[in-house]
Design a protein around this motif. Structure first.
Motif, PDB file in Angstrom:
ATOM      1  N   SER A 152       3.389   1.776  -9.664  1.00  0.00           N
ATOM      2  CA  SER A 152       3.819   3.173  -9.640  1.00  0.00           C
ATOM      3  C   SER A 152       2.898   4.046  -8.789  1.00  0.00           C
ATOM      4  O   SER A 152       3.302   5.112  -8.313  1.00  0.00           O
ATOM      5  CB  SER A 152       3.890   3.731 -11.065  1.00  0.00           C
ATOM      6  OG  SER A 152       2.637   3.617 -11.711  1.00  0.00           O
ATOM      7  N   PHE A 153       1.652   3.581  -8.573  1.00  0.00           N
ATOM      8  CA  PHE A 153       0.715   4.359  -7.739  1.00  0.00           C
ATOM      9  C   PHE A 153       1.232   4.511  -6.315  1.00  0.00           C
ATOM     10  O   PHE A 153       0.802   5.432  -5.589  1.00  0.00           O
ATOM     11  CB  PHE A 153      -0.663   3.672  -7.708  1.00  0.00           C
ATOM     12  CG  PHE A 153      -0.736   2.480  -6.802  1.00  0.00           C
ATOM     13  CD1 PHE A 153      -1.117   2.621  -5.482  1.00  0.00           C
ATOM     14  CD2 PHE A 153      -0.390   1.223  -7.269  1.00  0.00           C
ATOM     15  CE1 PHE A 153      -1.176   1.530  -4.630  1.00  0.00           C
ATOM     16  CE2 PHE A 153      -0.450   0.125  -6.429  1.00  0.00           C
ATOM     17  CZ  PHE A 153      -0.835   0.277  -5.113  1.00  0.00           C
ATOM     18  N   ILE A 154       2.131   3.630  -5.904  1.00  0.00           N
ATOM     19  CA  ILE A 154       2.660   3.701  -4.538  1.00  0.00           C
ATOM     20  C   ILE A 154       3.380   5.024  -4.303  1.00  0.00           C
ATOM     21  O   ILE A 154       3.368   5.558  -3.183  1.00  0.00           O
ATOM     22  CB  ILE A 154       3.571   2.486  -4.259  1.00  0.00           C
ATOM     23  CG1 ILE A 154       2.690   1.243  -4.065  1.00  0.00           C
ATOM     24  CG2 ILE A 154       4.458   2.704  -3.046  1.00  0.00           C
ATOM     25  CD1 ILE A 154       3.434  -0.031  -3.836  1.00  0.00           C
TER      26      ILE A 154
ATOM     27  N   HIS B 151      14.880   2.468  -1.416  1.00  0.00           N
ATOM     28  CA  HIS B 151      14.458   1.656  -2.551  1.00  0.00           C
ATOM     29  C   HIS B 151      13.189   0.894  -2.167  1.00  0.00           C
ATOM     30  O   HIS B 151      13.196   0.108  -1.216  1.00  0.00           O
ATOM     31  CB  HIS B 151      15.543   0.646  -2.932  1.00  0.00           C
ATOM     32  CG  HIS B 151      16.834   1.277  -3.328  1.00  0.00           C
ATOM     33  ND1 HIS B 151      17.208   1.464  -4.640  1.00  0.00           N
ATOM     34  CD2 HIS B 151      17.860   1.757  -2.573  1.00  0.00           C
ATOM     35  CE1 HIS B 151      18.397   2.030  -4.682  1.00  0.00           C
ATOM     36  NE2 HIS B 151      18.821   2.214  -3.441  1.00  0.00           N
ATOM     37  N   ILE B 152      12.122   1.116  -2.912  1.00  0.00           N
ATOM     38  CA  ILE B 152      10.856   0.458  -2.633  1.00  0.00           C
ATOM     39  C   ILE B 152      10.560  -0.558  -3.735  1.00  0.00           C
ATOM     40  O   ILE B 152      10.649  -0.243  -4.924  1.00  0.00           O
ATOM     41  CB  ILE B 152       9.712   1.490  -2.528  1.00  0.00           C
ATOM     42  CG1 ILE B 152       9.999   2.460  -1.385  1.00  0.00           C
ATOM     43  CG2 ILE B 152       8.377   0.791  -2.323  1.00  0.00           C
ATOM     44  CD1 ILE B 152      10.185   1.812  -0.019  1.00  0.00           C
ATOM     45  N   ILE B 153      10.180  -1.758  -3.320  1.00  0.00           N
ATOM     46  CA  ILE B 153       9.860  -2.845  -4.241  1.00  0.00           C
ATOM     47  C   ILE B 153       8.353  -3.101  -4.183  1.00  0.00           C
ATOM     48  O   ILE B 153       7.868  -3.822  -3.297  1.00  0.00           O
ATOM     49  CB  ILE B 153      10.623  -4.140  -3.875  1.00  0.00           C
ATOM     50  CG1 ILE B 153      12.101  -3.859  -3.592  1.00  0.00           C
ATOM     51  CG2 ILE B 153      10.444  -5.180  -4.977  1.00  0.00           C
ATOM     52  CD1 ILE B 153      12.862  -3.263  -4.751  1.00  0.00           C
ATOM     53  N   PRO B 154       7.562  -2.508  -5.084  1.00  0.00           N
ATOM     54  CA  PRO B 154       6.125  -2.819  -5.111  1.00  0.00           C
ATOM     55  C   PRO B 154       5.917  -4.295  -5.459  1.00  0.00           C
ATOM     56  O   PRO B 154       6.553  -4.822  -6.374  1.00  0.00           O
ATOM     57  CB  PRO B 154       5.589  -1.915  -6.225  1.00  0.00           C
ATOM     58  CG  PRO B 154       6.596  -0.811  -6.337  1.00  0.00           C
ATOM     59  CD  PRO B 154       7.909  -1.472  -6.063  1.00  0.00           C
ATOM     60  N   VAL B 155       5.022  -4.949  -4.733  1.00  0.00           N
ATOM     61  CA  VAL B 155       4.832  -6.393  -4.907  1.00  0.00           C
ATOM     62  C   VAL B 155       3.609  -6.698  -5.772  1.00  0.00           C
ATOM     63  O   VAL B 155       3.162  -7.835  -5.832  1.00  0.00           O
ATOM     64  CB  VAL B 155       4.717  -7.105  -3.548  1.00  0.00           C
ATOM     65  CG1 VAL B 155       5.992  -6.899  -2.738  1.00  0.00           C
ATOM     66  CG2 VAL B 155       3.489  -6.619  -2.779  1.00  0.00           C
ATOM     67  N   LEU B 156       3.087  -5.695  -6.440  1.00  0.00           N
ATOM     68  CA  LEU B 156       1.941  -5.892  -7.309  1.00  0.00           C
ATOM     69  C   LEU B 156       2.185  -5.187  -8.637  1.00  0.00           C
ATOM     70  O   LEU B 156       3.028  -4.300  -8.751  1.00  0.00           O
ATOM     71  CB  LEU B 156       0.656  -5.405  -6.659  1.00  0.00           C
ATOM     72  CG  LEU B 156       0.500  -3.927  -6.326  1.00  0.00           C
ATOM     73  CD1 LEU B 156      -0.913  -3.667  -5.841  1.00  0.00           C
ATOM     74  CD2 LEU B 156       1.486  -3.458  -5.269  1.00  0.00           C
ATOM     75  N   LYS B 157       1.464  -5.594  -9.659  1.00  0.00           N
ATOM     76  CA  LYS B 157       1.614  -4.991 -10.979  1.00  0.00           C
ATOM     77  C   LYS B 157       1.224  -3.521 -10.940  1.00  0.00           C
ATOM     78  O   LYS B 157       0.402  -3.100 -10.125  1.00  0.00           O
ATOM     79  CB  LYS B 157       0.719  -5.717 -11.993  1.00  0.00           C
ATOM     80  CG  LYS B 157       1.314  -6.978 -12.584  1.00  0.00           C
ATOM     81  CD  LYS B 157       0.388  -7.517 -13.663  1.00  0.00           C
ATOM     82  CE  LYS B 157       0.971  -8.762 -14.295  1.00  0.00           C
ATOM     83  NZ  LYS B 157       0.064  -9.310 -15.336  1.00  0.00           N
ATOM     84  N   ASN B 158       1.827  -2.764 -11.861  1.00  0.00           N
ATOM     85  CA  ASN B 158       1.491  -1.340 -11.979  1.00  0.00           C
ATOM     86  C   ASN B 158       1.639  -0.630 -10.637  1.00  0.00           C
ATOM     87  O   ASN B 158       0.774   0.134 -10.217  1.00  0.00           O
ATOM     88  CB  ASN B 158       0.065  -1.167 -12.521  1.00  0.00           C
ATOM     89  CG  ASN B 158      -0.139  -1.880 -13.847  1.00  0.00           C
ATOM     90  OD1 ASN B 158       0.706  -1.801 -14.731  1.00  0.00           O
ATOM     91  ND2 ASN B 158      -1.238  -2.596 -13.977  1.00  0.00           N
TER      92      ASN B 158
ATOM     93  N   THR C 258       0.818  -1.219   0.000  1.00  0.00           N
ATOM     94  CA  THR C 258       0.000   0.000   0.000  1.00  0.00           C
ATOM     95  C   THR C 258       0.849   1.265   0.000  1.00  0.00           C
ATOM     96  O   THR C 258       0.352   2.338  -0.323  1.00  0.00           O
ATOM     97  CB  THR C 258      -0.919   0.043   1.237  1.00  0.00           C
ATOM     98  OG1 THR C 258      -0.106   0.110   2.422  1.00  0.00           O
ATOM     99  CG2 THR C 258      -1.816  -1.186   1.286  1.00  0.00           C
ATOM    100  N   GLY C 259       2.102   1.159   0.399  1.00  0.00           N
ATOM    101  CA  GLY C 259       2.974   2.323   0.481  1.00  0.00           C
ATOM    102  C   GLY C 259       3.055   2.947   1.853  1.00  0.00           C
ATOM    103  O   GLY C 259       3.799   3.900   2.071  1.00  0.00           O
ATOM    104  N   THR C 260       2.322   2.400   2.813  1.00  0.00           N
ATOM    105  CA  THR C 260       2.295   2.986   4.161  1.00  0.00           C
ATOM    106  C   THR C 260       3.648   2.855   4.849  1.00  0.00           C
ATOM    107  O   THR C 260       4.165   3.825   5.426  1.00  0.00           O
ATOM    108  CB  THR C 260       1.210   2.318   5.006  1.00  0.00           C
ATOM    109  OG1 THR C 260      -0.036   2.382   4.319  1.00  0.00           O
ATOM    110  CG2 THR C 260       1.072   3.004   6.343  1.00  0.00           C
ATOM    111  N   THR C 261       4.224   1.659   4.809  1.00  0.00           N
ATOM    112  CA  THR C 261       5.536   1.460   5.429  1.00  0.00           C
ATOM    113  C   THR C 261       6.587   2.294   4.721  1.00  0.00           C
ATOM    114  O   THR C 261       7.458   2.903   5.356  1.00  0.00           O
ATOM    115  CB  THR C 261       5.919  -0.027   5.402  1.00  0.00           C
ATOM    116  OG1 THR C 261       4.906  -0.791   6.051  1.00  0.00           O
ATOM    117  CG2 THR C 261       7.253  -0.260   6.102  1.00  0.00           C
TER     118      THR C 261
END
Length: 289
Positions: free
Chosen positions: A195-197, A186-193, A165-168
């Motif tokens: 960039s919204f994070i 460095h943030i590793i989004p764990v879901l597709k697309n 979600t980007g909270t952390t």
């Protein structure tokens, strides 16, 4: 229950890294582990300060957030209820939720999308009910996650964290800014697309040139995996003795190693990975190991 806590930082011996460390937030608690503890700390304090005694939250059938909320609520003497996304099922995670006294309301996916409506439809008459968003996303959660950086004794060139979600991530960036650090996050989004994070982070913290999102390590999407990722988990854990979960931390460590191979991260740089816990999520994929 939510006293200040300082989790250890452990050095990992992985070739070719000379200074790769991990902050072991997975050791905080077996059920309220990692960033779940960090997020719930101020959320539940606020609920109690407003004389709310019934915590209402949301999650999937294998949600670590549900277990953490159920356990934390029970320890604080609070009642808890969760809207669970999807058809009614039984599994190890939901068993733990029930044992901690949580009431489960299984909800079809279409209705689940409007969480505020669900809350209002079921609990508008209950003055003691307190809304906690899925995953604990909130300003209070960001404050709790910022304390991860406050606890660090040493400085690092890079901090890595997986994100849903980007909270952390917002909390880590807030902590870096608060402490005047030059550390690259460095943030590793764990879901597709994912960039919204970046937009989610900016809801809580100012823009920073030190924030980098790496969007190519989702392995198919949220809670999606591949045989390559499972082979990585087995190899990594056997080499280091550090358990990873397939949804978040495995993708993060895979990214760290791959980014070093691409010379985006230098093996001699001082790197800190945040282990956000969530190891109960392994049970949701036990048939794949």
């Amino acid at each position: 229950m939510f006293e200040n806590i300082y989790t250890p930082v452990q050095k990992l011996e992985i070739t070719p890294f000379n200074n790769l460390f991990v902050k072991r937030d997975d050791l905080i608690d077996p059920y309220i582990s990692g960033n779940k503890w960090r997020k719930l700390k101020y959320i539940l304090e606020k609920a109690k300060s407003h004389n709310k005694s019934h915590i209402i939250t949301f999650g999937g059938a294998y949600s670590n957030h549900l277990v953490a909320t159920a356990a934390a609520s029970a320890r604080l003497g609070l009642k808890s209820t969760a809207f669970v996304r999807g058809d009614e099922v039984k599994n190890e995670i939901l068993l733990l939720c029930k044992l901690f006294g949580m009431t489960l309301i299984f909800t079809d996916r279409e209705s689940y999308r409007d969480k505020e409506k669900l809350f209002n439809n079921h609990f508008h008459h209950e003055d003691n009910a307190y809304f906690v968003d899925e995953g604990g996303a909130s300003a209070e959660a960001v404050i709790g996650c910022a304390e991860i950086v406050d606890e660090l004794i040493d400085s690092y060139d890079h901090i890595f964290c997986a994100a849903g979600t980007g909270t952390t991530a917002a909390g880590l960036l807030k902590g870096i800014q608060k402490n005047g650090l030059k550390t690259k996050l460095h943030i590793i989004p764990v879901l597709k697309n994912g960039s919204f994070i970046n937009e989610e982070i900016l809801k809580y913290t100012p823009h920073s040139e030190n924030l980098v999102l790496h969007l190519n390590y989702h392995f198919g999407g949220y809670a999606k995996t591949t045989p390559e990722l499972f082979n990585f988990i087995k190899s990594f854990t056997a080499r280091t003795g550090l358990l990873l979960d397939p949804v978040y931390t495995a993708k993060m460590f895979y990214a760290i190693i791959d980014l070093q191979k691409q010379n985006i991260v230098n093996a001699n740089d001082k790197i800190l990975a945040i282990h956000t816990g969530g190891l109960l999520g392994i049970f949701g994929m036990k048939d794949k190991f």
